[in-house]
Design a protein around this motif. Structure first.
Motif, PDB file in Angstrom:
ATOM      1  N   GLN A  38       0.833  -1.200   0.000  1.00 22.74           N
ATOM      2  CA  GLN A  38       0.000   0.000   0.000  1.00 22.74           C
ATOM      3  C   GLN A  38       0.870   1.254   0.000  1.00 22.74           C
ATOM      4  OE1 GLN A  38      -2.477  -0.583   3.409  1.00 22.74           O
ATOM      5  NE2 GLN A  38      -3.942  -1.860   2.312  1.00 22.74           N
ATOM      6  N   GLU A  39       1.984   1.202   0.707  1.00 26.02           N
ATOM      7  CA  GLU A  39       2.895   2.340   0.747  1.00 26.02           C
ATOM      8  C   GLU A  39       3.495   2.580  -0.643  1.00 26.02           C
ATOM      9  OE1 GLU A  39       7.220   3.149   2.655  1.00 26.02           O
ATOM     10  OE2 GLU A  39       5.713   2.359   4.015  1.00 26.02           O
ATOM     11  N   TYR A  40       3.882   1.523  -1.325  1.00 27.16           N
ATOM     12  CA  TYR A  40       4.448   1.658  -2.658  1.00 27.16           C
ATOM     13  C   TYR A  40       3.431   2.238  -3.641  1.00 27.16           C
ATOM     14  CZ  TYR A  40       8.607  -1.096  -1.461  1.00 27.16           C
ATOM     15  OH  TYR A  40       9.773  -1.550  -0.921  1.00 27.16           O
ATOM     16  N   PRO A  45       5.787   8.263  -9.436  1.00 25.15           N
ATOM     17  CA  PRO A  45       6.715   7.482 -10.269  1.00 25.15           C
ATOM     18  C   PRO A  45       8.193   7.730  -9.961  1.00 25.15           C
ATOM     19  CG  PRO A  45       4.958   8.335 -11.624  1.00 25.15           C
ATOM     20  CD  PRO A  45       4.792   8.935 -10.258  1.00 25.15           C
ATOM     21  N   ASN A  46       8.591   8.978  -9.735  1.00 23.83           N
ATOM     22  CA  ASN A  46      10.002   9.255  -9.456  1.00 23.83           C
ATOM     23  C   ASN A  46      10.456   8.611  -8.161  1.00 23.83           C
ATOM     24  OD1 ASN A  46      10.154  10.751 -11.783  1.00 23.83           O
ATOM     25  ND2 ASN A  46       9.799  12.702 -10.747  1.00 23.83           N
ATOM     26  N   THR A  47       9.608   8.636  -7.159  1.00 27.50           N
ATOM     27  CA  THR A  47       9.930   8.010  -5.879  1.00 27.50           C
ATOM     28  C   THR A  47       9.997   6.491  -6.041  1.00 27.50           C
ATOM     29  OG1 THR A  47       8.701   9.790  -4.812  1.00 27.50           O
ATOM     30  CG2 THR A  47       9.278   7.908  -3.451  1.00 27.50           C
ATOM     31  N   LEU A  48       9.072   5.944  -6.821  1.00 31.53           N
ATOM     32  CA  LEU A  48       9.099   4.500  -7.096  1.00 31.53           C
ATOM     33  C   LEU A  48      10.374   4.103  -7.812  1.00 31.53           C
ATOM     34  CD1 LEU A  48       5.462   3.586  -8.175  1.00 31.53           C
ATOM     35  CD2 LEU A  48       6.769   2.574  -6.322  1.00 31.53           C
ATOM     36  N   GLU A  51      13.180   3.943  -5.349  1.00 35.93           N
ATOM     37  CA  GLU A  51      13.017   2.742  -4.514  1.00 35.93           C
ATOM     38  C   GLU A  51      13.391   1.486  -5.310  1.00 35.93           C
ATOM     39  OE1 GLU A  51      12.295   1.063  -0.844  1.00 35.93           O
ATOM     40  OE2 GLU A  51      12.250   3.194  -1.342  1.00 35.93           O
ATOM     41  N   LEU A  52      13.015   1.463  -6.582  1.00 38.47           N
ATOM     42  CA  LEU A  52      13.354   0.332  -7.447  1.00 38.47           C
ATOM     43  C   LEU A  52      14.865   0.192  -7.579  1.00 38.47           C
ATOM     44  CD1 LEU A  52      12.692  -1.909  -9.508  1.00 38.47           C
ATOM     45  CD2 LEU A  52      12.459  -0.116 -11.233  1.00 38.47           C
ATOM     46  N   HIS A  53      15.564   1.292  -7.793  1.00 38.42           N
ATOM     47  CA  HIS A  53      17.024   1.246  -7.910  1.00 38.42           C
ATOM     48  C   HIS A  53      17.662   0.756  -6.609  1.00 38.42           C
ATOM     49  CE1 HIS A  53      17.304   2.799 -11.911  1.00 38.42           C
ATOM     50  NE2 HIS A  53      16.674   3.924 -11.603  1.00 38.42           N
ATOM     51  N   LYS A  54      17.105   1.186  -5.491  1.00 39.75           N
ATOM     52  CA  LYS A  54      17.627   0.760  -4.190  1.00 39.75           C
ATOM     53  C   LYS A  54      17.467  -0.750  -4.009  1.00 39.75           C
ATOM     54  CE  LYS A  54      15.938   1.238   0.258  1.00 39.75           C
ATOM     55  NZ  LYS A  54      15.187   1.954   1.268  1.00 39.75           N
ATOM     56  N   TYR A 109       8.095  -6.482  -8.653  1.00 46.11           N
ATOM     57  CA  TYR A 109       6.829  -5.826  -8.299  1.00 46.11           C
ATOM     58  C   TYR A 109       6.951  -4.312  -8.464  1.00 46.11           C
ATOM     59  CZ  TYR A 109       3.164  -3.869  -5.352  1.00 46.11           C
ATOM     60  OH  TYR A 109       2.130  -3.120  -4.876  1.00 46.11           O
ATOM     61  N   LEU A 110       8.041  -3.758  -7.956  1.00 48.64           N
ATOM     62  CA  LEU A 110       8.241  -2.313  -8.056  1.00 48.64           C
ATOM     63  C   LEU A 110       8.391  -1.864  -9.510  1.00 48.64           C
ATOM     64  CD1 LEU A 110      10.610  -1.579  -5.053  1.00 48.64           C
ATOM     65  CD2 LEU A 110       8.273  -0.796  -5.358  1.00 48.64           C
ATOM     66  N   LYS A 111       9.042  -2.680 -10.320  1.00 46.74           N
ATOM     67  CA  LYS A 111       9.225  -2.334 -11.729  1.00 46.74           C
ATOM     68  C   LYS A 111       7.874  -2.275 -12.441  1.00 46.74           C
ATOM     69  CE  LYS A 111      11.927  -3.466 -15.778  1.00 46.74           C
ATOM     70  NZ  LYS A 111      12.963  -4.345 -16.330  1.00 46.74           N
ATOM     71  N   GLU A 112       7.039  -3.280 -12.202  1.00 56.86           N
ATOM     72  CA  GLU A 112       5.704  -3.291 -12.821  1.00 56.86           C
ATOM     73  C   GLU A 112       4.868  -2.110 -12.321  1.00 56.86           C
ATOM     74  OE1 GLU A 112       3.734  -7.034 -12.309  1.00 56.86           O
ATOM     75  OE2 GLU A 112       5.451  -8.153 -13.085  1.00 56.86           O
ATOM     76  N   LEU A 113       4.942  -1.838 -11.034  1.00 54.13           N
ATOM     77  CA  LEU A 113       4.188  -0.724 -10.475  1.00 54.13           C
ATOM     78  C   LEU A 113       4.701   0.601 -11.027  1.00 54.13           C
ATOM     79  CD1 LEU A 113       1.939   0.062  -8.514  1.00 54.13           C
ATOM     80  CD2 LEU A 113       3.663   0.151  -6.710  1.00 54.13           C
ATOM     81  N   TYR A 114       6.001   0.738 -11.170  1.00 56.69           N
ATOM     82  CA  TYR A 114       6.583   1.961 -11.723  1.00 56.69           C
ATOM     83  C   TYR A 114       6.104   2.176 -13.158  1.00 56.69           C
ATOM     84  CZ  TYR A 114       9.961   4.985 -13.996  1.00 56.69           C
ATOM     85  OH  TYR A 114      10.542   5.966 -14.750  1.00 56.69           O
TER      86      TYR A 114
END
Length: 124
Positions: A38-40, A45-48, A51-54, A109-114
């Motif tokens: 839910q937080e993600y 998009p920039n914040t995601l 987070e994805l890179h991290k 998951y983060l990549k798809e969400l981004y």
């Protein structure tokens, strides 16, 4: 006959209590993952992307640790280490692989969400 029924009833009661505790423990264990998802989804998009890179960086570090542990195990095996030492290294490799797999799933998951958020923001 009565003592058999009494012990059977107690056994069933204990099984119900134990299964209830396991189920409630599983629910508690799943809540942080749900909260994280839910937080993600609330991120821009920039914040995601940051987070994805991290997470991808953590995944690469995890894979490096797995490779180092496997190399150490092979070196000790070639040196004739004891079976117990090799098993301990196998356990270590298994734990590192599990951690890396979890990070890879999170990164995917983060990549798809981004990508979805990026398309959503471009459409607006």
């Amino acid at each position: 006959m009565g003592s058999f029924l009494l012990s059977t009833g107690r056994g069933i009661g204990v099984a119900c209590v134990v299964s209830g505790l396991l189920f409630s423990g599983a629910l508690v264990g799943l809540q942080p993952a749900v909260a994280m998802a839910q937080e993600y989804e609330a991120m821009l998009p920039n914040t995601l992307q940051r987070e994805l890179h991290k997470v991808e960086s953590e995944y690469r570090e995890g894979i490096r640790a797995v490779n180092a542990a496997e190399t150490e195990r092979l070196a000790r095996q070639a040196a004739g280490a004891a079976e117990a030492d090799l098993r301990a290294l196998d356990d270590k490799v298994g734990q590192l692989v599990t951690k890396a797999e979890k990070l890879k799933i999170q990164a995917d998951y983060l990549k798809e969400l981004y990508e979805a958020k990026k398309r959503e923001y471009k459409a607006q």
